[in-house]
Design an enzyme around this catalytic site. Structure first.
Site, short mmCIF file in Angstrom:
data_model
loop_
_atom_site.label_atom_id
_atom_site.label_comp_id
_atom_site.label_asym_id
_atom_site.label_seq_id
_atom_site.Cartn_x
_atom_site.Cartn_y
_atom_site.Cartn_z
N THR A 88 10.12 24.95 5.59
CA THR A 88 10.02 26.11 5.56
C THR A 88 8.55 27.49 6.31
O THR A 88 7.45 26.61 6.49
CB THR A 88 10.59 27.12 4.37
N ASN A 99 8.21 30.05 5.86
CA ASN A 99 8.38 31.41 5.36
C ASN A 99 7.78 31.43 4.26
O ASN A 99 8.27 30.46 3.37
CB ASN A 99 9.78 31.68 5.27
N ASP A 155 18.32 25.40 2.93
CA ASP A 155 19.36 25.80 3.82
C ASP A 155 19.99 27.14 2.26
O ASP A 155 20.76 26.72 1.28
CB ASP A 155 20.25 25.63 4.28
N PHE A 199 12.62 39.60 -0.52
CA PHE A 199 12.76 39.50 0.82
C PHE A 199 14.34 39.45 1.27
O PHE A 199 15.52 38.59 0.61
CB PHE A 199 12.06 37.80 1.63
N GLY A 200 14.34 38.78 2.73
CA GLY A 200 16.15 39.16 2.60
C GLY A 200 16.94 40.05 2.13
O GLY A 200 16.92 41.41 2.49
N TYR A 201 17.53 39.23 1.63
CA TYR A 201 19.12 40.35 0.82
C TYR A 201 18.82 41.16 0.08
O TYR A 201 19.79 41.93 -0.76
CB TYR A 201 20.37 39.56 1.28
N ASP A 202 17.98 41.00 -0.84
CA ASP A 202 17.48 41.17 -2.69
C ASP A 202 17.67 43.07 -2.15
O ASP A 202 18.25 42.87 -3.60
CB ASP A 202 16.30 40.42 -2.95
#
Length: 193
Positions: free
Chosen positions: A7, A9, A68, A151-154
């Protein structure tokens, strides 16, 4: 034990390191001289995790793993799923991804069904053998983003049994329940045997 985590990230790398604990030293691909990404062409999260882990193994021969992960929203037929990072476009802009999920939910046939889950599939290549671990965190989507952590959809995901989003949680609390936590703990337990 040293493992290379496929990753770039930094949030994922930090999260995985905290979950696995002090018995493990995680390296990024860049730490071991790998700067090229591999195209994720799989139709499933398991296939994409395997593609990334095999790519890193071929280039380094080091024990490595890839994950993933994705958000699956019931009212959207499981979308964004495998396309979670690129749901609103190839630039992987999570603010736009969140907006698209909320727009799609507002237009969905069953707007009231906010059930969702985060799913993670980990592909580990250890001493040349492949292993897979799955982690799931059930919850629901909130129509108004809240919180600035994670991060992301959190900011739009409320885990089952909670009344706040992952982005409103302290990192330690989130890491103790996340989909990645469930997958990584299985991997850690197998490696520690």
């Amino acid at each position: 034990m040293e493992l290379v985590f496929a990753t770039g990230n930094k949030g994922k790398l930090r999260e995985a390191s905290e979950i696995l604990g002090p018995s493990f030293t995680l390296r990024s691909p860049a730490d071991v001289g790998v700067f090229e990404d591999v195209e994720e062409t799989g139709a499933t999260m398991r296939e994409n995790a395997a593609i990334k882990a095999r790519h890193l193994w071929r280039l380094t021969g080091k024990n490595c793993f890839a994950d993933d992960s994705g958000l699956e929203v019931d009212a959207l037929g499981g979308a964004p799923g495998v396309y979670s990072a690129r749901y609103a476009g190839e630039d992987k802009d999570f603010a736009r991804n969140i907006d698209k999920v909320l727009e799609d939910l507002a237009a969905a046939e069953d707007k009231k069904d906010m059930r969702a889950r985060f799913r993670c599939v980990i592909a580990l290549i250890y001493k040349g053998r492949e292993y897979y671990f799955d982690g799931v965190l059930e919850g629901r989507i909130t129509p108004v983003p809240a919180g600035c952590g994670g991060f992301g959809y959190d900011p739009i995901f409320i885990p089952e049994g909670y009344d706040k989003t992952l982005a409103q949680m302290e990192e330690e609390e989130k890491n103790s329940i996340s989909h990645r936590y469930h997958g990584l703990v299985q991997m850690r337990d197998m490696l520690m045997r």
